[in-house]
Design a protein around this motif. Sequence first.
Motif, mmCIF file in Angstrom:
data_model
loop_
_atom_site.group_PDB
_atom_site.id
_atom_site.type_symbol
_atom_site.label_atom_id
_atom_site.label_comp_id
_atom_site.label_asym_id
_atom_site.label_seq_id
_atom_site.Cartn_x
_atom_site.Cartn_y
_atom_site.Cartn_z
ATOM 1 N N LYS A 57 0.827 -1.206 0.000
ATOM 2 C CA LYS A 57 0.000 0.000 0.000
ATOM 3 C C LYS A 57 0.863 1.258 0.000
ATOM 4 C CE LYS A 57 -3.611 -2.173 2.721
ATOM 5 N NZ LYS A 57 -4.292 -2.198 4.007
ATOM 6 N N ASN A 58 0.353 2.305 -0.636
ATOM 7 C CA ASN A 58 1.040 3.589 -0.540
ATOM 8 C C ASN A 58 0.660 4.243 0.789
ATOM 9 O OD1 ASN A 58 -1.397 5.053 -0.824
ATOM 10 N ND2 ASN A 58 -1.220 5.002 -3.054
ATOM 11 N N LEU A 59 1.242 5.377 1.105
ATOM 12 C CA LEU A 59 1.061 6.002 2.415
ATOM 13 C C LEU A 59 -0.398 6.353 2.699
ATOM 14 C CD1 LEU A 59 2.404 6.974 4.974
ATOM 15 C CD2 LEU A 59 2.854 9.152 3.856
ATOM 16 N N LYS A 60 -1.115 6.867 1.703
ATOM 17 C CA LYS A 60 -2.517 7.230 1.916
ATOM 18 C C LYS A 60 -3.361 5.989 2.191
ATOM 19 C CE LYS A 60 -6.364 9.786 -0.005
ATOM 20 N NZ LYS A 60 -6.847 10.627 -1.088
ATOM 21 N N GLU A 61 -3.154 4.929 1.417
ATOM 22 C CA GLU A 61 -3.894 3.685 1.640
ATOM 23 C C GLU A 61 -3.553 3.092 3.005
ATOM 24 O OE1 GLU A 61 -4.086 2.086 -2.962
ATOM 25 O OE2 GLU A 61 -2.381 1.571 -1.700
ATOM 26 N N PHE A 62 -2.282 3.152 3.365
ATOM 27 C CA PHE A 62 -1.826 2.601 4.639
ATOM 28 C C PHE A 62 -2.449 3.342 5.818
ATOM 29 C CE2 PHE A 62 1.274 2.219 8.100
ATOM 30 C CZ PHE A 62 1.381 0.845 8.170
ATOM 31 N N SER A 63 -2.519 4.670 5.724
ATOM 32 C CA SER A 63 -3.019 5.464 6.849
ATOM 33 C C SER A 63 -4.526 5.353 7.039
ATOM 34 C CB SER A 63 -2.620 6.931 6.681
ATOM 35 O OG SER A 63 -3.257 7.483 5.549
#
Length: 60
Positions: free
Chosen positions: A7-13
């Motif tokens: 996941k990228n940072l936005k998906e991860f957060s």
Amino acid sequence: MALQSIKNLKEFSTANERFEGAHLLCPGCAHSMIVRELMNATDDNLVIASATGCLEVCTA
């Protein structure tokens, strides 16, 4: 079955938690933080194994 990408940072957060907070590990324990990050990094099914210790005993 091909693995999905990390996941990228936005998906991860914004991802749902996959590691339940009701474990009995010590607050701030590195084991719980590492496992939480590993589990939340992907939506793939995971098998996480480690040596017998507090991680296995406290999350059963």
